[in-house]
Design a protein around this motif. Sequence first.
Motif, mmCIF file in Angstrom:
data_model
loop_
_atom_site.group_PDB
_atom_site.id
_atom_site.type_symbol
_atom_site.label_atom_id
_atom_site.label_comp_id
_atom_site.label_asym_id
_atom_site.label_seq_id
_atom_site.Cartn_x
_atom_site.Cartn_y
_atom_site.Cartn_z
ATOM 1 N N LEU A 191 116.642 50.284 84.978
ATOM 2 C CA LEU A 191 115.282 50.678 85.330
ATOM 3 C C LEU A 191 115.028 52.153 85.030
ATOM 4 N N ASN A 192 116.042 52.973 85.156
ATOM 5 C CA ASN A 192 115.902 54.388 84.801
ATOM 6 C C ASN A 192 115.559 54.520 83.321
ATOM 7 N N ASP A 193 116.257 53.743 82.472
ATOM 8 C CA ASP A 193 115.977 53.764 81.033
ATOM 9 C C ASP A 193 114.582 53.214 80.738
ATOM 10 N N VAL A 194 114.195 52.155 81.450
ATOM 11 C CA VAL A 194 112.874 51.551 81.242
ATOM 12 C C VAL A 194 111.770 52.548 81.596
ATOM 13 N N LEU A 195 111.921 53.240 82.702
ATOM 14 C CA LEU A 195 110.911 54.212 83.123
ATOM 15 C C LEU A 195 110.835 55.393 82.157
ATOM 16 N N ASN A 196 111.984 55.800 81.623
ATOM 17 C CA ASN A 196 112.004 56.911 80.665
ATOM 18 C C ASN A 196 111.467 56.498 79.293
ATOM 19 N N GLY A 197 111.549 55.200 78.992
ATOM 20 C CA GLY A 197 111.117 54.721 77.673
ATOM 21 C C GLY A 197 109.859 53.878 77.751
ATOM 22 N N ARG A 198 108.999 54.174 78.691
ATOM 23 C CA ARG A 198 107.817 53.329 78.929
ATOM 24 C C ARG A 198 106.855 53.311 77.739
#
Length: 343
Positions: free
Chosen positions: A104-111
């Motif tokens: 989820l950290n990666d998803v939020l950073n790569g939105r």
Amino acid sequence: MKYVNVESVEAGECLGKTVYSGNGTVLLSAGVQLTVFMVNTLKRIGVTMLYIQDETYKDVETEDILDEATKRAIINEMSVTLEAVRSGKDWSPKKVTLSIDKLLNDVLNGRELLVQLTDIRTKDNAQYVHAMNVCLLSSVIGLNLGLNYNQLKDLAVGALLHDIGKVGEPPGSVSAANASLHHTWRGFEVIKSKREFSLLVAHTALQHHEHMDGTGLPRGIMGKDIHLFAKIVAAANIYDNLINGSAGRSMLPHEACEEMMAMSGTKLDREILIEFNRSVSVYPNGTAVRLSTKETGVIVRQHRGLPGRPVIRVARGSTRYDLDVIEVDLAKETTVFIETVMT
């Protein structure tokens, strides 16, 4: 990099993306020069598509939302978790949740990025890559729908564990057609036994094969009775199955998207499909295509919100001595279309 069929790969070419084993360790690292033995081994273990380094497209990146460390962590955790379930041993919800936090950290950073599910699969890692892909795509759709972090976390865990009930199930098992034995019931019970997880996580696994028109399994519920999380996971699950061949034959991303649109209102929720189409890369970077102008080129960039209108690098000229390399932006060249994906 170029995304090519393994049958067209020749010895001496360099691998563009790392190939992982079933437990998340590196099988072949990006940059390695492939030998005949390596290429044959990749074919034998079930690899069908590869990223290959190419000087002409050396600046073309896949724009992965997940970094390599996150992928390794998730594949490894799924390997450990499913093996524990298979052998009847205890497994750690806390470790699963920690891997979800990384995702989820990666998803939020790569939105701002589109989802490109082009990780290289082998027979050993296919189950874990599928779980990771469904989790990633579900999380991106959930984020676009405005879910808060706690909701995203429950959705992501349910997506990652959606097929946990299949563990130990023989291929072609009667459970595929028998509602009372369906793997979603077993998955529901396995997840529900872990009090660390919300009951929504278990219901996501239970309902992800239900259909909007009531023809799904295991309970045949329909429409509003199906939880939002299950509707999201259903779309992500079908898409990944279509592109990896689990649904019969492997489809290209644009073919899978067209197939799914035909399921709108029957198998899949229309609103979820709208967000799905905004989230996924129809033509992943590195894919070779032929345009309606009869020119051939390679996808080099994406447009957020216009996944079907990427940027293609094309070489124009009558001979190799007068080639002019240009980029055709389909978001601007509105009369030009992708005619064929070349594999």
